[in-house]
Design a protein around this motif. Structure first.
Motif, PDB file in Angstrom:
ATOM      1  N   ASP A 139       3.976   4.304 -11.831  1.00  0.00           N
ATOM      2  CA  ASP A 139       5.189   3.638 -11.350  1.00  0.00           C
ATOM      3  C   ASP A 139       4.858   2.788 -10.116  1.00  0.00           C
ATOM      4  O   ASP A 139       3.689   2.700  -9.704  1.00  0.00           O
ATOM      5  CB  ASP A 139       6.302   4.660 -11.058  1.00  0.00           C
ATOM      6  CG  ASP A 139       5.900   5.656  -9.978  1.00  0.00           C
ATOM      7  OD1 ASP A 139       4.825   5.486  -9.357  1.00  0.00           O
ATOM      8  OD2 ASP A 139       6.662   6.614  -9.747  1.00  0.00           O
ATOM      9  N   VAL A 140       5.884   2.176  -9.514  1.00  0.00           N
ATOM     10  CA  VAL A 140       5.647   1.252  -8.407  1.00  0.00           C
ATOM     11  C   VAL A 140       4.904   1.940  -7.245  1.00  0.00           C
ATOM     12  O   VAL A 140       3.968   1.374  -6.667  1.00  0.00           O
ATOM     13  CB  VAL A 140       6.982   0.644  -7.907  1.00  0.00           C
ATOM     14  CG1 VAL A 140       6.789  -0.123  -6.599  1.00  0.00           C
ATOM     15  CG2 VAL A 140       7.561  -0.274  -8.970  1.00  0.00           C
ATOM     16  N   LYS A 141       5.314   3.183  -6.982  1.00  0.00           N
ATOM     17  CA  LYS A 141       4.684   3.919  -5.881  1.00  0.00           C
ATOM     18  C   LYS A 141       3.180   4.110  -6.136  1.00  0.00           C
ATOM     19  O   LYS A 141       2.338   3.870  -5.256  1.00  0.00           O
ATOM     20  CB  LYS A 141       5.390   5.284  -5.748  1.00  0.00           C
ATOM     21  CG  LYS A 141       5.226   5.913  -4.393  1.00  0.00           C
ATOM     22  CD  LYS A 141       6.115   7.139  -4.263  1.00  0.00           C
ATOM     23  CE  LYS A 141       5.385   8.152  -3.394  1.00  0.00           C
ATOM     24  NZ  LYS A 141       5.713   9.536  -3.738  1.00  0.00           N
ATOM     25  N   ALA A 142       2.862   4.519  -7.356  1.00  0.00           N
ATOM     26  CA  ALA A 142       1.460   4.732  -7.724  1.00  0.00           C
ATOM     27  C   ALA A 142       0.689   3.421  -7.694  1.00  0.00           C
ATOM     28  O   ALA A 142      -0.459   3.358  -7.236  1.00  0.00           O
ATOM     29  CB  ALA A 142       1.376   5.371  -9.113  1.00  0.00           C
ATOM     30  N   MET A 143       1.321   2.355  -8.157  1.00  0.00           N
ATOM     31  CA  MET A 143       0.641   1.056  -8.186  1.00  0.00           C
ATOM     32  C   MET A 143       0.399   0.549  -6.765  1.00  0.00           C
ATOM     33  O   MET A 143      -0.642  -0.047  -6.477  1.00  0.00           O
ATOM     34  CB  MET A 143       1.455   0.037  -9.001  1.00  0.00           C
ATOM     35  CG  MET A 143       1.419   0.314 -10.504  1.00  0.00           C
ATOM     36  SD  MET A 143       2.021  -1.061 -11.496  1.00  0.00           S
ATOM     37  CE  MET A 143       3.774  -0.933 -11.280  1.00  0.00           C
ATOM     38  N   LYS A 144       1.354   0.797  -5.886  1.00  0.00           N
ATOM     39  CA  LYS A 144       1.196   0.378  -4.483  1.00  0.00           C
ATOM     40  C   LYS A 144      -0.023   1.065  -3.883  1.00  0.00           C
ATOM     41  O   LYS A 144      -0.845   0.439  -3.216  1.00  0.00           O
ATOM     42  CB  LYS A 144       2.468   0.767  -3.701  1.00  0.00           C
ATOM     43  CG  LYS A 144       3.002  -0.395  -2.874  1.00  0.00           C
ATOM     44  CD  LYS A 144       4.301  -0.095  -2.178  1.00  0.00           C
ATOM     45  CE  LYS A 144       5.179  -1.327  -2.282  1.00  0.00           C
ATOM     46  NZ  LYS A 144       6.606  -1.053  -2.214  1.00  0.00           N
ATOM     47  N   LYS A 145      -0.120   2.350  -4.150  1.00  0.00           N
ATOM     48  CA  LYS A 145      -1.218   3.154  -3.624  1.00  0.00           C
ATOM     49  C   LYS A 145      -2.566   2.640  -4.134  1.00  0.00           C
ATOM     50  O   LYS A 145      -3.560   2.637  -3.415  1.00  0.00           O
ATOM     51  CB  LYS A 145      -1.010   4.601  -4.091  1.00  0.00           C
ATOM     52  CG  LYS A 145      -1.400   5.624  -3.035  1.00  0.00           C
ATOM     53  CD  LYS A 145      -0.842   6.965  -3.401  1.00  0.00           C
ATOM     54  CE  LYS A 145      -1.803   8.058  -2.976  1.00  0.00           C
ATOM     55  NZ  LYS A 145      -1.388   9.356  -3.562  1.00  0.00           N
ATOM     56  N   MET A 146      -2.579   2.207  -5.378  1.00  0.00           N
ATOM     57  CA  MET A 146      -3.830   1.727  -5.978  1.00  0.00           C
ATOM     58  C   MET A 146      -4.138   0.277  -5.621  1.00  0.00           C
ATOM     59  O   MET A 146      -5.214  -0.215  -5.933  1.00  0.00           O
ATOM     60  CB  MET A 146      -3.767   1.867  -7.505  1.00  0.00           C
ATOM     61  CG  MET A 146      -3.716   3.322  -7.960  1.00  0.00           C
ATOM     62  SD  MET A 146      -4.041   3.524  -9.731  1.00  0.00           S
ATOM     63  CE  MET A 146      -2.743   2.636 -10.438  1.00  0.00           C
ATOM     64  N   GLY A 147      -3.195  -0.409  -5.027  1.00  0.00           N
ATOM     65  CA  GLY A 147      -3.419  -1.809  -4.642  1.00  0.00           C
ATOM     66  C   GLY A 147      -3.151  -2.804  -5.759  1.00  0.00           C
ATOM     67  O   GLY A 147      -3.753  -3.880  -5.816  1.00  0.00           O
ATOM     68  N   MET A 148      -2.242  -2.446  -6.647  1.00  0.00           N
ATOM     69  CA  MET A 148      -1.892  -3.362  -7.751  1.00  0.00           C
ATOM     70  C   MET A 148      -0.703  -4.227  -7.340  1.00  0.00           C
ATOM     71  O   MET A 148       0.386  -4.145  -7.928  1.00  0.00           O
ATOM     72  CB  MET A 148      -1.573  -2.556  -9.004  1.00  0.00           C
ATOM     73  CG  MET A 148      -2.793  -1.818  -9.525  1.00  0.00           C
ATOM     74  SD  MET A 148      -2.424  -1.052 -11.076  1.00  0.00           S
ATOM     75  CE  MET A 148      -4.062  -0.638 -11.642  1.00  0.00           C
ATOM     76  N   ASN A 149      -0.953  -5.072  -6.360  1.00  0.00           N
ATOM     77  CA  ASN A 149       0.163  -5.839  -5.789  1.00  0.00           C
ATOM     78  C   ASN A 149       0.590  -7.022  -6.642  1.00  0.00           C
ATOM     79  O   ASN A 149       1.675  -7.573  -6.448  1.00  0.00           O
ATOM     80  CB  ASN A 149      -0.219  -6.321  -4.392  1.00  0.00           C
ATOM     81  CG  ASN A 149      -0.580  -5.154  -3.496  1.00  0.00           C
ATOM     82  OD1 ASN A 149       0.216  -4.239  -3.325  1.00  0.00           O
ATOM     83  ND2 ASN A 149      -1.803  -5.152  -2.957  1.00  0.00           N
ATOM     84  N   ALA A 150      -0.250  -7.412  -7.581  1.00  0.00           N
ATOM     85  CA  ALA A 150       0.107  -8.566  -8.422  1.00  0.00           C
ATOM     86  C   ALA A 150       1.202  -8.174  -9.418  1.00  0.00           C
ATOM     87  O   ALA A 150       2.164  -8.926  -9.611  1.00  0.00           O
ATOM     88  CB  ALA A 150      -1.131  -9.085  -9.145  1.00  0.00           C
ATOM     89  N   ILE A 151       1.080  -6.995 -10.009  1.00  0.00           N
ATOM     90  CA  ILE A 151       2.146  -6.526 -10.932  1.00  0.00           C
ATOM     91  C   ILE A 151       3.429  -6.324 -10.139  1.00  0.00           C
ATOM     92  O   ILE A 151       4.510  -6.760 -10.560  1.00  0.00           O
ATOM     93  CB  ILE A 151       1.757  -5.195 -11.627  1.00  0.00           C
ATOM     94  CG1 ILE A 151       0.489  -5.366 -12.476  1.00  0.00           C
ATOM     95  CG2 ILE A 151       2.904  -4.682 -12.484  1.00  0.00           C
ATOM     96  CD1 ILE A 151      -0.018  -4.075 -13.128  1.00  0.00           C
ATOM     97  N   ILE A 152       3.311  -5.678  -8.995  1.00  0.00           N
ATOM     98  CA  ILE A 152       4.497  -5.397  -8.183  1.00  0.00           C
ATOM     99  C   ILE A 152       5.196  -6.701  -7.791  1.00  0.00           C
ATOM    100  O   ILE A 152       6.420  -6.819  -7.885  1.00  0.00           O
ATOM    101  CB  ILE A 152       4.111  -4.578  -6.926  1.00  0.00           C
ATOM    102  CG1 ILE A 152       3.669  -3.176  -7.368  1.00  0.00           C
ATOM    103  CG2 ILE A 152       5.266  -4.494  -5.937  1.00  0.00           C
ATOM    104  CD1 ILE A 152       3.064  -2.329  -6.273  1.00  0.00           C
ATOM    105  N   GLY A 153       4.424  -7.697  -7.394  1.00  0.00           N
ATOM    106  CA  GLY A 153       4.993  -8.991  -7.003  1.00  0.00           C
ATOM    107  C   GLY A 153       5.819  -9.617  -8.115  1.00  0.00           C
ATOM    108  O   GLY A 153       6.923 -10.114  -7.877  1.00  0.00           O
ATOM    109  N   VAL A 154       5.295  -9.563  -9.333  1.00  0.00           N
ATOM    110  CA  VAL A 154       6.023 -10.163 -10.459  1.00  0.00           C
ATOM    111  C   VAL A 154       7.327  -9.407 -10.717  1.00  0.00           C
ATOM    112  O   VAL A 154       8.364 -10.008 -11.002  1.00  0.00           O
ATOM    113  CB  VAL A 154       5.145 -10.188 -11.739  1.00  0.00           C
ATOM    114  CG1 VAL A 154       5.968 -10.582 -12.961  1.00  0.00           C
ATOM    115  CG2 VAL A 154       3.968 -11.138 -11.560  1.00  0.00           C
ATOM    116  N   GLY A 155       7.283  -8.073 -10.601  1.00  0.00           N
ATOM    117  CA  GLY A 155       8.453  -7.270 -10.964  1.00  0.00           C
ATOM    118  C   GLY A 155       9.487  -7.115  -9.863  1.00  0.00           C
ATOM    119  O   GLY A 155      10.587  -6.627 -10.116  1.00  0.00           O
ATOM    120  N   GLN A 156       9.179  -7.547  -8.645  1.00  0.00           N
ATOM    121  CA  GLN A 156      10.035  -7.164  -7.520  1.00  0.00           C
ATOM    122  C   GLN A 156      11.381  -7.883  -7.459  1.00  0.00           C
ATOM    123  O   GLN A 156      12.282  -7.447  -6.736  1.00  0.00           O
ATOM    124  CB  GLN A 156       9.276  -7.331  -6.196  1.00  0.00           C
ATOM    125  CG  GLN A 156       9.087  -8.765  -5.760  1.00  0.00           C
ATOM    126  CD  GLN A 156       8.046  -8.921  -4.642  1.00  0.00           C
ATOM    127  OE1 GLN A 156       7.166  -8.077  -4.478  1.00  0.00           O
ATOM    128  NE2 GLN A 156       8.170  -9.995  -3.874  1.00  0.00           N
TER     129      GLN A 156
END
Ligand code: BES
Ligand code: ZN
Ligand code: ZN
Length: 464
Positions: free
Chosen positions: A185-202
């Motif tokens: 989920d977003v929290k896990a992705m943030k921790k892993m540094g997957m900011n590109a996916i998060i940016g698109v979905g935010q």
């Protein structure tokens, strides 16, 4: 829809497949039938209480057995028969598999939102041939069934098929097929540094997720990886798209739905491989928190990206997914993505754009493309195109800003995240949705790519 082998004809409808110059058997079709067996030709007649359809195979080239089987199904629907015998004594493994595929694909209907269901589905096809081809038919059924599964999910509209819903569909498949599944989920992705996916979905009220699936036939087998773009709706974001045809952007998740289809096929065929699948899922909409043109994000592999156009979002979510996959060191990696409108301009609707630095992988894809008739066309991936994606203030920019080579520059961007893995990118924007004129695929989501990638993995496993 069930397909099986029969020694003799049963039911009220018999379709007789005839190549150019072949005569229909007299006891079935009578004496004076004039039929040349040309490709695409068909001719209905009746003998006694039986309905007969003569179907031309022409010179038996290319996709003809799938098209012929599609014609049999369409005819059965028209005359409201639920069962059809296909008479083709000369059938072999290859043609039998293709007949099963054409039939299963042609019989597919997406009617879950029709309050009144038409009750016209064809439920059985018997192939009548000289030798028992049950195994080949089963294989065709599996492959086309997996493709239909991908199509049905892809057809779901964005208000139903949110990233969370797709993750649940993946969980269901994982349970049925005994696959391992991890949902970040977003929290896990943030921790892993997957900011590109998060940016698109935010910018969306429905949050992004990354789904990982794993199939394992045994630790001695090679590890392959398949990645699919899963944008559940692409409005373009702040760089918003024109409204005409925008509803078709529900199909921007085709790549990820094909990943699910590949997993269904691979597990049912029990391919001797290990397979990792990644589906970055996000909705690209312009909410108040949405990513803006000019924003800079750091992807999973540490590279920074200047987002000059929020509508070039597929490459962003793939950046995180590909760089995550590369760390796991798969032997081969293939991604499928409805990545660019430019690929439609380039190839029209009859080929998938393929990009790869690895000749063996490219050749396997070309060969599998010919066999499945999900044909690919290779385009260059030279370093000069990579240069076009360098940003002034970040490592990369997500568009080149020049109105040229849009599909190639997108692929060159992805290459920066494949981390040296033997990798191929398939731009499926040209084939993802079909117009009504196609022989055995009806209008709507096509699932094209599922059979192609499954067969490519099978070939690569064999050549080890
Ligand atoms: N999902 C689209 C690509 C697409 C277009 C798929 C038409 C199917 C049909 C993708 O995210 C996109 O919007 N690409 C842009 C890239 C551009 C901004 C560099 C495009 O193709 O216009
Ligand atoms: Zn877009
Ligand atoms: Zn898109």
């Amino acid at each position: 829809m069930k397909v099986d082998y029969k020694k003799s004809i049963s039911g009220n409808l018999v379709c007789i497949l005839l190549a150019e110059g072949e005569k229909p058997p007299k006891d079935l079709a009578g004496h004076n039938v004039k039929f040349e067996g040309k490709e695409g030709q068909s001719f209905p007649l009746s003998s006694g209480k039986r309905n007969i359809l003569l179907v031309g195979l022409g010179k038996k080239n290319g996709d003809i057995f799938r098209i012929a089987a599609g014609a049999c199904i369409r005819h059965a629907e028209k005359i409201k028969e639920k069962e059809v015998s296909v008479y083709y004594p000369k059938a072999d493994e290859k043609s039998a598999e293709a007949i099963a595929e054409g039939a299963v694909l042609a019989a597919y209907r997406f009617n879950r939102y029709k309050t009144k269901k038409e009750n016209s589905e064809v439920s059985k096809l018997h192939l009548v041939a000289q030798k028992d081809l049950g195994k080949a038919l089963r294989r065709g059924e599996i492959l086309a069934g997996a493709q239909n599964y991908s199509r049905a999910l892809d057809e779901e509209p964005a208000n139903i098929a949110t990233p969370t819903m797709i993750a649940n569909a993946a969980r269901k498949l994982a349970k049925e097929k005994k696959l391992k599944i991890t949902v970040f989920d977003v929290k896990a992705m943030k921790k892993m540094g997957m900011n590109a996916i998060i940016g698109v979905g935010q910018g969306s009220a429905t949050p992004p997720v990354l789904v990982k699936l794993e199939y394992n036939a045994g630790s001695k087998y090679p590890l392959f990886c398949v990645v699919g773009k899963g944008i559940t709706f692409d409005s373009g974001g702040i760089s918003i798209k024109p409204s005409k045809g925008m509803h078709e952007m529900k199909y921007d998740k085709s790549g990820a739905m094909n990943v699910l289809g590949v997993f269904k096929a691979v597990s049912e065929l029990r391919l001797p491989i290990r397979l990792m699948g990644l589906m970055p899922l996000a909705e690209n909409t312009p909410g108040s928190r949405a990513q803006k043109p000019g924003d800079i994000v750091r992807a999973y592999n540490g590279k920074t990206i200047e987002v000059l156009n929020t509508d070039a979002e597929g490459r962003l979510i793939l950046a995180d997914a590909l760089s995550y996959a590369a760390v796991k060191k798969p032997e081969y990696m293939i991604d499928m993505a409805t990545l660019t409108g430019a690929i439609v301009v380039c190839l029209g609707r009859h080929a998938i754009g393929m990009f790869s630095d690895d000749d063996k992988l490219a050749k396997a894809l070309i060969k599998a493309g010919e066999e499945t008739h999900e044909r690919v066309w290779r385009l260059p991936l030279w370093p000069e195109y990579g240069k076009m994606m360098e940003s002034n203030i970040a490592d990369l920019k997500n568009i080149s800003e020049l109105p040229e080579a849009g599909s190639i520059t997108a692929a060159a961007f992805l290459k920066e995240f494949a981390g040296g893995t033997k990798w191929a990118h398939l731009d499926i924007a040209s084939v993802e949705a079909v117009g009504p004129e196609h022989g055995y695929l009806g209008k709507g989501a096509s699932g094209i790519g599922v059979r192609l990638v499954t067969e490519t993995f099978e070939k690569l496993a064999k050549s080890k």
